[in-house]
Design an enzyme around this catalytic site. Structure first.
Site, PDB file in Angstrom:
ATOM      1  N   TYR A   1      13.523  27.663 -30.573  1.00 51.26           N
ATOM      2  CA  TYR A   1      13.662  26.212 -30.715  1.00 51.26           C
ATOM      3  C   TYR A   1      12.600  25.720 -31.678  1.00 51.26           C
ATOM      4  O   TYR A   1      11.419  26.063 -31.546  1.00 51.26           O
ATOM      5  CB  TYR A   1      13.485  25.520 -29.362  1.00 51.26           C
TER       6      TYR A   1
ATOM      7  N   LYS B   1       2.236  19.978 -29.511  1.00 53.90           N
ATOM      8  CA  LYS B   1       1.828  20.090 -28.102  1.00 53.90           C
ATOM      9  C   LYS B   1       0.298  20.036 -27.914  1.00 53.90           C
ATOM     10  O   LYS B   1      -0.255  18.958 -27.988  1.00 53.90           O
ATOM     11  CB  LYS B   1       2.506  21.308 -27.481  1.00 53.90           C
TER      12      LYS B   1
ATOM     13  N   ASP C   1       6.187  29.207 -35.941  1.00 51.06           N
ATOM     14  CA  ASP C   1       6.199  27.981 -35.151  1.00 51.06           C
ATOM     15  C   ASP C   1       5.326  28.238 -33.920  1.00 51.06           C
ATOM     16  O   ASP C   1       5.767  28.864 -32.961  1.00 51.06           O
ATOM     17  CB  ASP C   1       7.636  27.623 -34.765  1.00 51.06           C
TER      18      ASP C   1
HETATM   19  C1  LIG Z   1       8.427  21.663 -28.368  1.00 49.17           C
HETATM   20  C2  LIG Z   1       8.708  22.507 -29.550  1.00 49.17           C
HETATM   21  C3  LIG Z   1       9.078  21.970 -30.791  1.00 49.17           C
HETATM   22  C4  LIG Z   1       9.398  20.513 -30.971  1.00 49.17           C
HETATM   23  O1  LIG Z   1       8.317  19.689 -30.753  1.00 49.17           O
HETATM   24  P1  LIG Z   1       8.579  18.134 -30.371  1.00 49.17           P
HETATM   25  O2  LIG Z   1       7.227  17.540 -30.392  1.00 49.17           O
HETATM   26  O3  LIG Z   1       9.234  18.160 -29.013  1.00 49.17           O
HETATM   27  O4  LIG Z   1       9.486  17.588 -31.421  1.00 49.17           O
HETATM   28  C5  LIG Z   1       9.168  22.811 -31.868  1.00 49.17           C
HETATM   29  N1  LIG Z   1       8.935  24.123 -31.751  1.00 49.17           N
HETATM   30  C6  LIG Z   1       8.615  24.688 -30.573  1.00 49.17           C
HETATM   31  C7  LIG Z   1       8.332  26.150 -30.501  1.00 49.17           C
HETATM   32  C8  LIG Z   1       8.504  23.900 -29.432  1.00 49.17           C
HETATM   33  O5  LIG Z   1       8.236  24.473 -28.245  1.00 49.17           O
END
Ligand SMILES: *Cc1c(COP(=O)(O)O)cnc(C)c1O
Length: 427
Positions: free
Chosen positions: A148, A269, A241
């Site tokens: 994701y 995060k 990511d």
């Molecule tokens: C949470 C998440 C996102 C998206 O971040 P948001 O602040 O919710 O838009 C992107 N990549 C990873 C791996 C994530 O866990």
């Protein structure tokens, strides 16, 4: 599923919410539909505990899905944000603390020489793909099935039929053309990855180095090294990511833990310490393409927001080597307890520092297909039983528990006791 018609305060709020918020929530997983119950409305949090509007308290393993590595309302964060708020919440002009935060990130991750802040991980992932396309002059990107990277059109793509073919929309409303720019391959599958790289010239190979959005599915031995190698031969930029893994699995994130350096990294995060902040960064020659240093446009009204930067700096300030040792020990205590609590039930307890998933599966999980084959009905019943015992787990088999530095041994032991009772109840 009940419909919020019970006589709790949470039920009444859910009822009101259902008429003004789609599904009663502002982000889908909060609705708890995957475990067949109604959402719980939270009133406050402190340390590792949260309390709902009906006065029930829970040991929290969601921790806002990762940002709260220090737990709720950590004094250092509260103080930093309060102090900043009294001086003003946002200026739309540069501040000293955003330079401090950028320097701190660069200090922790040698691959990051410069960064640009955004307000969400979605925005950062979207922008990093734009940068990779600008730098390489190519359009296709590769992502892994079950990863994701936020909800931007091009990254809400799922595997098309056949190997190494164009992605298809992962949601109604995603243009076919946006999804087609993304090639989706299974995680931990060297052959599929090599086949895709033989067929396409990628702008970016995008990976969660520690995938935690299909449950926790760490890379197999050599998998991240192969990504680096294939990105180089392909001429693609390697983008990690680290929105979840960054500042969590080690001082310098998954790239430090596994010893593989990407060209660009996405953060979120923990970076915002519980307030909205994210960033993308990497090599100076790449990042200097971003406006106004360069020609690639990207902007944000609240980017580098002082409150979020203050919370992020305060959070990172607590995360030294000792903190990571403690977080690892807490995670392993929890995981060991889960394994023994499960007894005869076949579960796979997977960990990385500060992360854990309990897969209801007889087989180890190595990819998204495996995660989809878990016994999600039993998982859902187990989660409901945990909630009834004052433990708040991530309410989906495709999510990860977030033990934090606020989780005491006593809290972990209470969790294990509740988990054992929950396993017994669903046996
Ligand atoms: C949470 C998440 C996102 C998206 O971040 P948001 O602040 O919710 O838009 C992107 N990549 C990873 C791996 C994530 O866990």
């Amino acid at each position: 599923m009940s419909t919020g018609l019970d006589d709790t305060k949470s039920g009444a709020l859910y009822n009101r919410a259902l008429s003004v918020l789609p599904g009663g929530v502002n982000s889908p997983v909060r609705a708890m539909r995957a475990i067949g119950r109604d959402p719980i409305f939270i009133e406050r949090g402190s340390g590792c505990e949260i309390s709902d509007v009906d006065g029930n308290s829970f040991i929290d393993y969601v921790c806002s899905w990762g940002p709260l590595i220090l737990g709720h309302a950590h004094p250092a964060v509260v103080e930093a944000v309060t102090n900043q708020l009294q001086r003003g919440s946002t200026f739309g002009a540069p501040t000293e603390i955003e330079v401090d935060l950028a320097e701190e990130v660069c200090r922790r991750l040698p691959s990051v020489e410069m960064l640009r802040m955004t307000s969400s991980g979605t925005e950062a992932a979207m922008s990093v793909v734009r940068l990779a396309r600008a730098v390489t002059g190519r359009e296709p990107v590769l992502k892994f099935s079950g990863a994701y990277h936020g909800h931007v059109d091009g990254l809400l793509a799922e595997a098309g039929s056949g190997l190494a073919t164009a992605g298809v929309p992962g949601s109604p409303g995603v243009p076919a053309a946006a999804a087609a720019g993304t090639i989706v391959v299974p995680w931990n599958d060297p052959d599929a990855l090599a086949a895709a790289c033989a067929k396409h010239q990628f702008a970016a190979i995008l990976a969660e180095p520690v995938p935690a959005n299909m449950g926790l599915v760490p890379p197999a031995q050599g998998c991240l090294e192969l990504l680096r190698e294939l990105a180089d031969t392909n001429g693609a930029l390697l983008v990690f990511d680290e929105v979840i893994s960054g500042f969590r699995v080690s001082f310098g994130g998954a790239q430090e833990l596994f010893g593989v350096q990407p060209d660009l990294t996405v953060f979120g995060k923990i970076l915002g310490g519980g307030l909205p902040a994210a960033a993308y960064g990497g090599r100076r020659d790449l990042m200097e393409r971003i406006a106004p240093a360069g020609d690639v446009y990207q902007a944000g009204t609240l980017s580098g927001n002082p409150l979020a930067v203050a919370a992020g700096l305060a959070t990172l300030g607590e995360l030294d080597d000792d903190a990571y040792l403690k977080l690892s020990a807490t995670t392993e205590r929890l995981a060991e307890g889960m394994r023994s609590a499960a007894g005869e039930r076949p579960v796979q307890v997977v960990t990385q520092p500060g992360l854990m998933t309990v897969f209801f599966s007889e087989e180890p999980i190595t990819d998204y297909l495996g995660a989809q084959r878990t016994d999600r009905e039993a998982f859902a019943a187990w989660c409901r039983a945990l909630l009834a015992r004052g433990i708040y787990p991530p309410p989906s088999q495709f999510e990860t528990w977030f033990p934090s530095l606020a989780h005491t041994d006593e809290a972990i032991d209470r969790t294990i006791e509740a988990a054992a009772a929950a396993f017994a109840e669903i046996a």
